[in-house]
Design an enzyme around this catalytic site. Structure first.
Site, mmCIF file in Angstrom:
data_model
loop_
_atom_site.group_PDB
_atom_site.id
_atom_site.type_symbol
_atom_site.label_atom_id
_atom_site.label_comp_id
_atom_site.label_asym_id
_atom_site.label_seq_id
_atom_site.Cartn_x
_atom_site.Cartn_y
_atom_site.Cartn_z
ATOM 1 N N ASP A 42 -18.187 15.031 -76.753
ATOM 2 C CA ASP A 42 -18.895 14.023 -77.523
ATOM 3 C C ASP A 42 -20.341 13.999 -77.036
ATOM 4 O OD1 ASP A 42 -18.039 11.980 -79.626
ATOM 5 O OD2 ASP A 42 -19.517 10.913 -78.407
ATOM 6 N N ASP B 197 -31.323 19.259 -83.904
ATOM 7 C CA ASP B 197 -32.003 20.401 -83.277
ATOM 8 C C ASP B 197 -33.460 20.596 -83.748
ATOM 9 O OD1 ASP B 197 -29.930 21.034 -81.620
ATOM 10 O OD2 ASP B 197 -29.302 22.842 -82.672
ATOM 11 N N HIS C 29 -27.834 20.420 -73.091
ATOM 12 C CA HIS C 29 -26.910 19.418 -72.546
ATOM 13 C C HIS C 29 -25.477 19.951 -72.572
ATOM 14 C CE1 HIS C 29 -27.530 19.229 -76.811
ATOM 15 N NE2 HIS C 29 -26.433 18.524 -76.996
HETATM 16 P P1 IMP Z 1 -20.711 14.592 -81.754
HETATM 17 O O1 IMP Z 1 -20.128 13.225 -81.797
HETATM 18 O O2 IMP Z 1 -20.544 15.245 -80.427
HETATM 19 O O3 IMP Z 1 -20.267 15.465 -82.875
HETATM 20 O O4 IMP Z 1 -22.276 14.452 -81.897
HETATM 21 C C1 IMP Z 1 -22.880 13.364 -82.526
HETATM 22 C C2 IMP Z 1 -24.052 13.807 -83.352
HETATM 23 O O5 IMP Z 1 -25.072 14.234 -82.460
HETATM 24 C C3 IMP Z 1 -23.749 14.958 -84.271
HETATM 25 O O6 IMP Z 1 -23.518 14.501 -85.577
HETATM 26 C C4 IMP Z 1 -24.977 15.793 -84.239
HETATM 27 O O7 IMP Z 1 -25.771 15.469 -85.337
HETATM 28 C C5 IMP Z 1 -25.693 15.379 -82.978
HETATM 29 N N1 IMP Z 1 -25.609 16.451 -81.980
HETATM 30 C C6 IMP Z 1 -24.618 16.681 -81.085
HETATM 31 N N2 IMP Z 1 -24.901 17.766 -80.363
HETATM 32 C C7 IMP Z 1 -26.077 18.225 -80.822
HETATM 33 C C8 IMP Z 1 -26.872 19.350 -80.484
HETATM 34 O O8 IMP Z 1 -26.571 20.169 -79.618
HETATM 35 N N3 IMP Z 1 -28.020 19.461 -81.184
HETATM 36 C C9 IMP Z 1 -28.402 18.592 -82.152
HETATM 37 N N4 IMP Z 1 -27.696 17.562 -82.518
HETATM 38 C C10 IMP Z 1 -26.527 17.374 -81.846
#
Ligand code: IMP
Length: 205
Positions: free
Chosen positions: A77, A155, A180
């Protein structure tokens, strides 16, 4: 297969619970070096509780997925924490991305001088009876304009400290040296390599 020290006895297969192919590709690129092969978990949806803590959100989702799948798995997450917005969108990044997107974030920050922000990941590994959380953080700045077409999510508007390119302008390999997710997953890979779980691919302790 080359590992950083330790004996490798085969491939360690784990499920990654995600609907995001980019995330799977990034995580696979990182864990390859540790002899881990990821497969997308054949599950509908991922449980998302509301919490201020990414670790807690990932832990609940991982336990729920394990109850359904009964196989060793990982849940990641992540969130973008913007200093001038007091950490927003943070754990709500997924909802914010789906609703206002990075364009909405740029609008919110139109006249904001302080552009500092950090991406964080909490990756939970459930390998019964073990359950372990690995975290990674990369800080940098929010750009004034989107740049690049690679990657996913926020990104195009994030430049990590010490770099000039946004994550979206980097190749997968470049992003995977600084991100990260790289920081969290390489800790996870290192942990597997040291043989604390009986996964083929880990070293004999
Ligand atoms: P998640 O809950 O881990 O899927 O991430 C939450 C939101 O953060 C996602 O909808 C992505 O838009 C954003 N996100 C997570 N990881 C990345 C990354 O590595 N680059 C850019 N956006 C990210």
């Amino acid at each position: 297969m080359l590992r950083r020290g330790g004996r490798v006895s085969g491939e360690c297969r784990l499920y990654l619970v995600t609907g995001n192919r980019n995330k799977l590709e990034e995580a696979q690129g990182i864990l390859e070096e540790y002899g881990v092969r990821l497969e997308q978990a054949p599950l509908e949806g991922k449980l998302e509780i509301q919490s201020d803590s990414l670790e807690e959100i990932a832990l609940y989702a991982a336990r729920d997925a394990y109850r359904r799948l009964r196989k060793p798995l990982i849940v990641d997450d992540s969130g973008l924490f913007i200093e001038a917005l007091k950490g927003f969108p943070g754990p709500y990044s997924s909802y914010v991305y789906k609703t206002i997107g990075w364009m909405g974030i740029l609008r919110l920050m139109h006249n904001v001088h302080n552009r500092r922000a950090c991406f964080r990941t909490a990756a939970v590994l459930i390998y019964p009876p073990l359950e372990k959380v690995f975290v990674g953080e990369t800080c940098g700045v929010i750009t004034r304009e989107p740049r690049g077409t690679g990657g996913f999510g926020f990104d195009p508007i994030f430049v990590p400290e010490g770099y000039t390119k946004t994550y979206a302008e980097m190749t997968l390999e470049e992003k995977n040296r600084v991100s990260h997710r790289y920081k969290a997953f390489s800790k996870l890979g290192e942990w597997i390599r040291t043989g604390r779980v009986k996964c083929p691919g880990s070293s004999t302790p």
